[in-house]
Design a protein around this motif. Structure first.
Motif, PDB file in Angstrom:
ATOM      1  N   ARG A 131      22.278 -17.281 -12.046  1.00  0.00           N
ATOM      2  CA  ARG A 131      22.032 -18.294 -13.515  1.00  0.00           C
ATOM      3  C   ARG A 131      20.422 -18.327 -13.617  1.00  0.00           C
ATOM      4  N   ILE A 132      19.536 -18.129 -12.724  1.00  0.00           N
ATOM      5  CA  ILE A 132      17.984 -18.127 -13.322  1.00  0.00           C
ATOM      6  C   ILE A 132      17.918 -16.532 -13.791  1.00  0.00           C
ATOM      7  N   ALA A 133      18.605 -15.386 -13.327  1.00  0.00           N
ATOM      8  CA  ALA A 133      18.335 -14.048 -13.576  1.00  0.00           C
ATOM      9  C   ALA A 133      18.859 -14.190 -15.158  1.00  0.00           C
ATOM     10  N   LEU A 134      20.024 -14.585 -15.249  1.00  0.00           N
ATOM     11  CA  LEU A 134      20.585 -14.628 -16.529  1.00  0.00           C
ATOM     12  C   LEU A 134      19.881 -15.185 -17.560  1.00  0.00           C
ATOM     13  N   GLN A 135      19.102 -16.443 -17.524  1.00  0.00           N
ATOM     14  CA  GLN A 135      18.305 -17.123 -18.502  1.00  0.00           C
ATOM     15  C   GLN A 135      17.107 -16.332 -18.605  1.00  0.00           C
ATOM     16  N   LYS A 136      16.516 -15.584 -17.635  1.00  0.00           N
ATOM     17  CA  LYS A 136      15.324 -14.833 -17.796  1.00  0.00           C
ATOM     18  C   LYS A 136      15.640 -13.686 -18.618  1.00  0.00           C
ATOM     19  N   LEU A 137      16.941 -12.861 -18.541  1.00  0.00           N
ATOM     20  CA  LEU A 137      17.047 -11.778 -19.353  1.00  0.00           C
ATOM     21  C   LEU A 137      17.207 -12.063 -20.683  1.00  0.00           C
ATOM     22  N   ARG A 138      17.963 -13.240 -20.929  1.00  0.00           N
ATOM     23  CA  ARG A 138      18.151 -13.690 -22.345  1.00  0.00           C
ATOM     24  C   ARG A 138      16.777 -14.051 -22.950  1.00  0.00           C
ATOM     25  N   ASP A 139      15.815 -14.687 -22.145  1.00  0.00           N
ATOM     26  CA  ASP A 139      14.574 -14.907 -22.892  1.00  0.00           C
ATOM     27  C   ASP A 139      13.885 -13.717 -23.159  1.00  0.00           C
ATOM     28  N   HIS A 140      13.982 -12.563 -22.347  1.00  0.00           N
ATOM     29  CA  HIS A 140      13.522 -11.190 -22.480  1.00  0.00           C
ATOM     30  C   HIS A 140      13.987 -10.483 -24.067  1.00  0.00           C
ATOM     31  N   PHE A 141      15.510 -10.941 -23.951  1.00  0.00           N
ATOM     32  CA  PHE A 141      16.023 -10.370 -25.224  1.00  0.00           C
ATOM     33  C   PHE A 141      15.927 -11.028 -26.299  1.00  0.00           C
ATOM     34  N   LEU A 142      15.392 -12.161 -26.273  1.00  0.00           N
ATOM     35  CA  LEU A 142      15.048 -13.009 -27.672  1.00  0.00           C
ATOM     36  C   LEU A 142      13.787 -12.412 -27.941  1.00  0.00           C
ATOM     37  N   ARG A 143      12.987 -12.161 -27.120  1.00  0.00           N
ATOM     38  CA  ARG A 143      11.446 -12.030 -27.456  1.00  0.00           C
ATOM     39  C   ARG A 143      11.250 -10.359 -27.682  1.00  0.00           C
ATOM     40  N   SER A 144      12.414  -9.522 -27.219  1.00  0.00           N
ATOM     41  CA  SER A 144      12.205  -8.031 -27.258  1.00  0.00           C
ATOM     42  C   SER A 144      13.391  -7.413 -27.989  1.00  0.00           C
ATOM     43  N   SER A 145      14.407  -7.949 -28.786  1.00  0.00           N
ATOM     44  CA  SER A 145      15.427  -7.513 -29.098  1.00  0.00           C
ATOM     45  C   SER A 145      15.313  -6.261 -30.119  1.00  0.00           C
ATOM     46  N   ASP A 146      14.032  -6.089 -30.606  1.00  0.00           N
ATOM     47  CA  ASP A 146      13.847  -5.072 -31.512  1.00  0.00           C
ATOM     48  C   ASP A 146      12.960  -4.095 -30.970  1.00  0.00           C
ATOM     49  N   ASN A 147      12.833  -4.141 -29.969  1.00  0.00           N
ATOM     50  CA  ASN A 147      11.406  -3.261 -28.883  1.00  0.00           C
ATOM     51  C   ASN A 147      12.484  -2.666 -28.005  1.00  0.00           C
ATOM     52  N   GLU A 148      13.031  -1.456 -28.099  1.00  0.00           N
ATOM     53  CA  GLU A 148      13.962  -0.504 -27.533  1.00  0.00           C
ATOM     54  C   GLU A 148      13.015  -0.287 -26.030  1.00  0.00           C
ATOM     55  N   HIS A 149      11.731   0.198 -26.025  1.00  0.00           N
ATOM     56  CA  HIS A 149      11.056   0.485 -25.044  1.00  0.00           C
ATOM     57  C   HIS A 149      10.960  -0.664 -23.885  1.00  0.00           C
ATOM     58  N   GLN A 150      10.507  -1.739 -24.555  1.00  0.00           N
ATOM     59  CA  GLN A 150      10.644  -3.124 -23.719  1.00  0.00           C
ATOM     60  C   GLN A 150      11.796  -3.243 -22.791  1.00  0.00           C
ATOM     61  N   LEU A 151      13.022  -3.319 -23.788  1.00  0.00           N
ATOM     62  CA  LEU A 151      14.370  -3.629 -23.236  1.00  0.00           C
ATOM     63  C   LEU A 151      14.678  -2.685 -22.188  1.00  0.00           C
ATOM     64  N   ARG A 152      14.130  -1.353 -22.342  1.00  0.00           N
ATOM     65  CA  ARG A 152      14.721  -0.365 -21.457  1.00  0.00           C
ATOM     66  C   ARG A 152      13.919  -0.640 -20.033  1.00  0.00           C
ATOM     67  N   GLU A 153      12.583  -1.242 -20.091  1.00  0.00           N
ATOM     68  CA  GLU A 153      11.824  -1.413 -18.906  1.00  0.00           C
ATOM     69  C   GLU A 153      12.308  -2.702 -18.133  1.00  0.00           C
ATOM     70  N   VAL A 154      12.702  -3.649 -18.918  1.00  0.00           N
ATOM     71  CA  VAL A 154      13.494  -4.799 -18.431  1.00  0.00           C
ATOM     72  C   VAL A 154      14.648  -4.656 -17.704  1.00  0.00           C
ATOM     73  N   TYR A 155      15.376  -3.938 -18.402  1.00  0.00           N
ATOM     74  CA  TYR A 155      16.641  -3.484 -17.823  1.00  0.00           C
ATOM     75  C   TYR A 155      16.622  -2.818 -16.624  1.00  0.00           C
ATOM     76  N   ALA A 156      15.726  -1.789 -16.638  1.00  0.00           N
ATOM     77  CA  ALA A 156      15.563  -1.056 -15.226  1.00  0.00           C
ATOM     78  C   ALA A 156      14.814  -1.687 -14.342  1.00  0.00           C
ATOM     79  N   LYS A 157      14.042  -2.520 -14.431  1.00  0.00           N
ATOM     80  CA  LYS A 157      13.440  -3.379 -13.383  1.00  0.00           C
ATOM     81  C   LYS A 157      14.194  -4.550 -12.889  1.00  0.00           C
ATOM     82  N   SER A 158      15.144  -4.921 -13.615  1.00  0.00           N
ATOM     83  CA  SER A 158      15.922  -6.062 -13.292  1.00  0.00           C
ATOM     84  C   SER A 158      17.190  -5.595 -12.497  1.00  0.00           C
ATOM     85  N   ILE A 159      17.522  -4.368 -12.423  1.00  0.00           N
ATOM     86  CA  ILE A 159      18.765  -4.014 -11.837  1.00  0.00           C
ATOM     87  C   ILE A 159      18.703  -4.090 -10.222  1.00  0.00           C
ATOM     88  N   SER A 160      17.593  -4.005  -9.862  1.00  0.00           N
ATOM     89  CA  SER A 160      17.576  -4.137  -8.054  1.00  0.00           C
ATOM     90  C   SER A 160      17.880  -5.466  -7.806  1.00  0.00           C
TER      91      SER A 160
END
Length: 249
Positions: A131-160
């Motif tokens: 649940r914490i991970a989901l909230q953090k990812l939602r927060d990243h999406f809210l702040r970076s939904s129009d920034n593909e580079h940032q979303l890629r980094e968050v996605y790649a970093k969070s998968i581990s």
């Protein structure tokens, strides 16, 4: 930059020299101990056991930790006393279960070999961390939904970390854990209906594979994690906890 084994040998030497007899054990855990270390993406995670963790003792090893986190670019080792470590199994059940299953003793005794993890509390922590991970990812999406580079980094970093939690989702269900991450994702998908492909995509992003429509993919990633959380609640309901009323004095 030192090679992986050279770095491990050097930090053990420096910690021994700085801490002296206060150093009881150093344990390597995480991907480097499990055998799925990624040279560019993975960290060297260390657990240190001290006979005393008072400030004066910590000060003796502080310069070693600064070297490890600075020039070596690794996360700070986690230091406990043996008693603290044993008493932490109820609140660090996910971490200690993982360390217990895959670790390598670099110095001293095996500090985690006899630690017993309460599995009912493990199930609660798995949900909490998801649940914490989901909230953090939602927060990243809210702040970076129009920034593909940032979303890629968050996605790649969070998968581990998400992959770790998906393994622990299966553990909470009493499942045998497949050896490969893609097999973990597939089994999670079979049990929950979540899209295994969105987790495989995270590994592709981590390996710098080109992916289009990242915003849409990130949204499907969020949805899959939501489904896993809902399924955990449905498949392994939390036990009824007794509510004790405060007494008037």
């Amino acid at each position: 930059m030192l090679a992986r084994e050279e770095k491990l040998t050097e930090i053990v030497r420096r910690l021994q020299e700085a801490a002296g007899e206060n150093l009881q054990s150093i344990v390597l855990y995480g991907s480097a101990a499990r055998g799925d270390f990624h040279a560019q993406k993975s960290d060297l995670n260390l657990l240190g056991v001290l006979r005393s963790a008072k400030a004066a003792e910590l000060a003796r090893i502080a310069s070693v930790v600064r070297w490890w986190c600075g020039p070596m670019r690794e996360p700070a080792p986690r230091f406990f006393t043996q008693e603290e470590l044993a008493r932490s199994a109820d609140v660090f059940s996910v971490e200690l279960l993982d360390i217990g299953e895959a670790h390598r003793v670099l110095f001293g005794e095996d500090a985690v070999a006899d630690i017993e993890v309460p599995m009912n509390l493990h199930r609660v922590q798995v949900e909490h961390e998801l649940r914490i991970a989901l909230q953090k990812l939602r927060d990243h999406f809210l702040r970076s939904s129009d920034n593909e580079h940032q979303l890629r980094e968050v996605y790649a970093k969070s998968i581990s970390s998400i992959s770790v939690l998906l393994r622990h989702f299966l553990i909470a269900l009493g499942e045998n854990i497949p050896g490969h991450k893609s097999q973990v994702y597939q089994r999670v998908a079979e049990l929950t209906g979540a899209d295994a492909g969105v987790f495989d995509l995270g590994l592709e992003l981590r390996d710098n594979h080109p992916v289009t429509e990242i915003s849409r993919a990130f949204g499907k990633y969020l949805e899959a994690i939501e489904i896993v959380i809902h399924s955990l609640d449905a498949l392994v309901p939390k036990r009824e906890w007794q509510r004790v009323k405060k007494q008037d004095f």
